[in-house]
Scaffold this active site. Structure first.
Site, mmCIF file in Angstrom:
data_model
loop_
_atom_site.group_PDB
_atom_site.id
_atom_site.type_symbol
_atom_site.label_atom_id
_atom_site.label_comp_id
_atom_site.label_asym_id
_atom_site.label_seq_id
_atom_site.Cartn_x
_atom_site.Cartn_y
_atom_site.Cartn_z
ATOM 1 N N LEU A 9 0.838 -1.206 0.000
ATOM 2 C CA LEU A 9 0.000 0.000 0.000
ATOM 3 C C LEU A 9 0.872 1.254 0.000
ATOM 4 O O LEU A 9 1.684 1.451 0.896
ATOM 5 C CB LEU A 9 -0.919 0.015 1.229
ATOM 6 C CG LEU A 9 -1.839 -1.192 1.412
ATOM 7 C CD1 LEU A 9 -2.818 -0.930 2.553
ATOM 8 C CD2 LEU A 9 -2.591 -1.522 0.121
ATOM 9 N N ALA A 11 -0.597 4.478 -1.402
ATOM 10 C CA ALA A 11 -1.465 5.487 -2.016
ATOM 11 C C ALA A 11 -1.629 6.725 -1.148
ATOM 12 O O ALA A 11 -2.092 7.757 -1.614
ATOM 13 C CB ALA A 11 -2.842 4.881 -2.296
ATOM 14 N N GLY A 12 -1.208 6.624 0.113
ATOM 15 C CA GLY A 12 -1.444 7.700 1.082
ATOM 16 C C GLY A 12 -0.680 8.978 0.758
ATOM 17 O O GLY A 12 0.292 8.971 -0.013
ATOM 18 N N ARG A 16 2.500 14.984 6.465
ATOM 19 C CA ARG A 16 3.417 15.444 7.512
ATOM 20 C C ARG A 16 4.875 15.545 7.040
ATOM 21 O O ARG A 16 5.709 16.149 7.696
ATOM 22 C CB ARG A 16 3.324 14.534 8.746
ATOM 23 C CG ARG A 16 2.131 14.882 9.632
ATOM 24 C CD ARG A 16 1.980 13.914 10.773
ATOM 25 N NE ARG A 16 1.437 12.628 10.326
ATOM 26 C CZ ARG A 16 1.433 11.528 11.065
ATOM 27 N NH1 ARG A 16 1.959 11.541 12.276
ATOM 28 N NH2 ARG A 16 0.918 10.406 10.596
ATOM 29 N N GLN A 76 -5.607 3.630 -6.822
ATOM 30 C CA GLN A 76 -6.701 3.942 -5.898
ATOM 31 C C GLN A 76 -6.949 5.444 -6.006
ATOM 32 O O GLN A 76 -6.182 6.248 -5.481
ATOM 33 C CB GLN A 76 -6.293 3.555 -4.459
ATOM 34 C CG GLN A 76 -7.434 3.658 -3.476
ATOM 35 C CD GLN A 76 -6.970 3.514 -2.036
ATOM 36 O OE1 GLN A 76 -5.795 3.728 -1.715
ATOM 37 N NE2 GLN A 76 -7.893 3.166 -1.155
ATOM 38 N N GLY A 81 -9.550 4.068 2.672
ATOM 39 C CA GLY A 81 -9.187 3.175 3.773
ATOM 40 C C GLY A 81 -8.377 1.981 3.283
ATOM 41 O O GLY A 81 -8.328 1.690 2.089
ATOM 42 N N ASP A 108 5.954 2.337 3.547
ATOM 43 C CA ASP A 108 6.761 3.315 4.294
ATOM 44 C C ASP A 108 7.454 2.713 5.516
ATOM 45 O O ASP A 108 7.761 3.421 6.465
ATOM 46 C CB ASP A 108 5.882 4.493 4.726
ATOM 47 C CG ASP A 108 4.837 4.109 5.761
ATOM 48 O OD1 ASP A 108 4.625 2.908 5.972
ATOM 49 O OD2 ASP A 108 4.228 5.019 6.363
ATOM 50 N N GLU A 160 -9.093 0.146 16.212
ATOM 51 C CA GLU A 160 -8.329 1.358 15.921
ATOM 52 C C GLU A 160 -8.369 2.316 17.104
ATOM 53 O O GLU A 160 -9.336 2.340 17.876
ATOM 54 C CB GLU A 160 -8.889 2.042 14.669
ATOM 55 C CG GLU A 160 -8.700 1.231 13.398
ATOM 56 C CD GLU A 160 -7.248 0.873 13.146
ATOM 57 O OE1 GLU A 160 -6.401 1.783 13.067
ATOM 58 O OE2 GLU A 160 -6.929 -0.331 13.043
ATOM 59 N N GLY A 428 59.261 23.512 -16.376
ATOM 60 C CA GLY A 428 58.389 24.200 -15.415
ATOM 61 C C GLY A 428 57.695 25.363 -16.103
ATOM 62 O O GLY A 428 58.271 26.038 -16.953
#
Ligand code: UD1
Ligand code: CA
Length: 499
Positions: A9, A11-12, A16, A76, A81, A108, A160, A428
Site C-alpha cells: 500500500l 497510495a497515502g 506530515r 486507488q 481506507g 513506508d 483502531e 616548469g
C-alpha cells in the site's frame, strides 16, 4: 509452495512530510522507503506483487516500475481506507486470478526484513489461519490499532485508536499493518467490510473480527524488533529510521569482517559492498553502489558515491563520485574525483587535485594541486605540481593524452587538444599546445632575464634593498644553482616535481 500475492500500500498522502516528494519515495540509506519494502518482498519470491498507488502516482508509479518491472500497479483514485486499497489491488489482479496467500504490507516501513515476513507466512501456513497479523509489542501504542485477545490469548479483533475503549487503549500489542490472508477469505471479507467507524474509512483490520465471527482461526505474531514495522511519517522519523537502518547495515559489514572504527559516524548505503579486511575510518559515507575491495582503507572523512575501490588502496579525506580507484592506489588527502575518473593500480591522486573523465594509468601520479579533465595519462607518468588540463576552450571540450612514463614540469597548462608522447617531458611553467613527440622536452617559458642591482636601484631604503646590499654585488647567494639553470633552458626539465 503455495501461491503468494503481496500487496504493497502506497497510495497515502504523507502530508506530515511537508514535501513535494511523495512519502514513500523519501530515501533512507540510499534507497526509497518503498524500495526497501519491495527489496524485502522480492526475497520472498512471490507469485506477484501489486503496488497500490494514489497520491502523486505520476511519481510513484514509474519509480515502482523501475524497481520491479513485473509489479502490477493498481490505482486507488480516492483513499477510502486500507480495506478499500486492498480491494483495488485484488480487482487489478482479478478475483479469479487470486489463490493461496495474500500478504499486505505498507510502502513506508524501510526497516522491514524478509526474514520477519517469512516467519509470519510460516506461522500463517502452519496454523491454517484465515488471517495472521504481524504485531508488535511497543512502549507507546498511541495511534496504532490494538490487538484484542480473548480467553486463551486468541486474537478476537483489531480496534483502531479512535474506536477503542479506555481499556483497549491500554493494550500495548499493536497491529503493524502487515497481515497475511487466505486469499479466498480475503476476497469474501473485502465485500463485507463497511465504513461505519470513527474515521468513516474501510478498515482492513475489520477482517479479523469477521474471521472470528465465522469461527475461522486468526493469529498474531509479535515482531522481534518493533523498529521493523515503524513507518516514517515526518522528517524526524525518517532520520531516526535512517540511523537505525544504517546501524544495522554497518553492524552487518562488521560481522562480515570489515573494521569500522566509528560506527556512529560511518554511513553505508544499502547497496554498497565491502570485502573482508576493509578498514573504514571515522566520518566516511559509502553511498550508492560503492564497492570496496579487501585491505583497502577509506577515510577519515571521505564520501564515495558509486565508486569502486581496489584491494589495498588508500583513500583519505576524499570526495568521489562514479570513480574507479585501482588496487594499492593512493588518493587524497583533499582530492575531488568526479565522474569518469579511473585511477590505475598503484597510481596516485594527491592533495588538492580535481579529476574528471580521466584515465590515469597504472603507477601514474598526479600528486599535487592540479585539475585533470578529459585526459588519458599513461602508466608510470608523473604530472608536475599545479598542472591544469585546460580542456574547455569556452565552446568545446577537448582531450589531452600524456604518454607512458612522461614527466611533466610544475605549473604547466595543457591547452587541449594536447598529445604528449611516451617518455616526453615539459619544463616548469610550460604552456603546452598540440603535440610533444615521444622523448622530446617542451619548454615554453622564455629564458629568464637578470637585471643586476635592481633591488638597490628601484627599492632603495627597504629591507629588501638592505638584504641585497649586504649580500654583495653580483651574488646569487645560495640560489646560484637556479641562476645557472636559466642559462641552460632547453637542456634540463627545470622545475619538474616528483614524489
Ligand atoms: C493502519 C492500521 C492500524 C495499524 C497502523 C500501522 C487500518 C484500519 N489501520 O492505521 O491498525 O496499527 O496502520 O501503521 O488498517 N493507504 C492506502 N490507501 C488508503 C488508506 C491507506 O494506500 O485508502 C496506505 C497508506 O498510504 C499507508 C497505509 O496504507 O501506507 C496505512 O494507512 P494509514 O491511513 O496511515 O493507516 P493508520 O491509520 O496508520
Ligand atoms: Ca499510518
Amino acid at each position: 509452495m503455495t501461491e503468494l500475492t503481496v500487496v504493497v500500500l502506497a497510495a497515502g498522502g504523507g502530508t506530515r512530510m511537508k514535501s513535494k516528494t511523495p512519502k514513500v519515495l523519501h530515501e533512507v540509506c540510499g534507497r526509497s522507503m518503498v524500495g526497501h519494502v519491495l527489496a524485502a518482498v522480492r526475497e520472498l519470491g512471490p507469485s506477484r506483487v501489486v503496488t497500490v498507488v494514489g497520491h502523486q502516482r505520476e511519481l510513484v508509479e514509474p519509480h515502482v516500475a523501475g524497481l520491479l518491472p513485473d509489479a502490477v500497479v493498481a490505482v486507488q483514485e480516492e483513499q477510502l481506507g486500507t480495506a478499500h486499497a486492498v480491494r483495488v489491488a485484488v480487482e487489478a489482479v482479478g478475483h479469479d486470478g487470486l489463490g493461496g496467500t495474500v500478504l499486505v504490507a505498507y510502502g513506508d516501513t524501510p526497516l522491514l526484513r524478509a526474514e520477519s515476513l517469512r516467519r509470519l507466512l510460516d506461522d500463517h501456513a502452519a496454523d491454517g489461519n484465515a488471517v495472521t497479523v504481524l504485531s508488535g509489542v511497543v512502549v507507546e501504542p498511541f495511534g496504532y490499532g490494538r490487538i484484542v485477545r480473548g480467553g486463551g490469548g486468541v486474537v478476537e479483533a483489531i480496534v483502531e485508536e479512535r474506536d477503542a475503549t479506555d481499556e483497549q487503549r491500554a493494550i500495548n500489542e499493536i497491529n503493524s499493518g502487515i497481515l497475511a490472508f487466505d486469499a479466498a477469505f480475503l476476497a469474501d471479507a473485502l465485500g463485507r467490510i463497511g465504513n461505519d467507524n470513527a474515521k468513516g474509512e474501510y478498515y482492513l483490520t475489520d477482517a479479523v473480527a469477521l474471521a472470528r465471527a465465522a469461527g475461522l482461526p486468526v493469529g498474531a505474531r509479535p515482531v522481534d524488533d518493533p523498529a521493523e514495522i515503524e513507518g516514517a511519517n515526518d522528517r524526524a522519523q525518517l532520520a531516526a529510521l535512517g540511523r537505525l537502518l544504517n546501524q544495522r547495515i554497518v553492524t552487518g559489514w562488521m560481522r562480515e569482517g570489515v573494521t569500522v572504527v566509528d560506527p556512529a559516524t560511518t554511513w553505508i548505503d544499502a547497496d554498497a559492498e565491502l570485502a573482508p579486511d576493509v578498514t573504514v575510518l571515522p566520518g566516511v559515507q559509502l553511498l550508492g553502489a560503492t564497492k570496496v575491495e579487501e585491505d583497502a582503507v577509506v577515510g577519515p572523512d571521505s564520501t564515495l558515491r558509486d565508486c569502486e575501490v581496489g584491494a589495498g588502496a588508500k583513500v583519505v579525506r576524499t570526495h568521489a563520485e562514479l570513480a574507479v580507484i585501482g588496487a594499492e592506489a593512493n588518493v587524497g588527502p583533499f582530492s575531488y574525483l568526479r565522474p569518469g575518473t579511473v585511477l590505475g593500480a598503484k597510481g596516485k591522486i594527491g592533495g588538492f587535485v580535481e579529476t574528471k573523465n580521466a584515465t590515469i594509468g597504472d603507477g601514474a601520479k598526479v600528486p599535487h594541486l592540479s585539475y585533470v579533465g578529459d585526459a588519458e595519462i599513461g602508466e608510470g607518468a608523473n604530472i608536475g605540481a599545479g598542472t591544469i588540463f585546460a580542456n574547455y576552450d569556452g565552446v568545446d571540450k577537448h582531450r589531452t593524452t600524456v604518454g607512458k612514463h612522461a614527466k611533466t614540469g610544475s605549473n604547466n597548462t595543457f591547452v587541449a587538444p594536447v598529445s604528449i608522447g611516451d617518455g616526453a617531458g615539459t619544463g616548469g611553467g610550460t604552456v603546452v599546445r598540440g603535440v610533444v613527440p615521444a622523448g622530446a622536452l617542451a619548454v615554453s617559458a622564455g629564458p629568464m632575464r637578470i637585471m643586476e642591482g635592481w633591488a638597490q636601484r628601484r627599492r632603495p631604503g627597504t629591507e629588501q634593498a638592505a638584504a641585497a646590499e649586504a649580500a654583495g654585488p653580483g651574488t646569487a647567494g645560495e640560489h646560484e644553482a637556479s641562476h645557472n639553470a636559466s642559462q641552460r633552458v632547453g637542456e634540463t626539465p627545470a622545475g619538474a616535481s616528483e614524489s
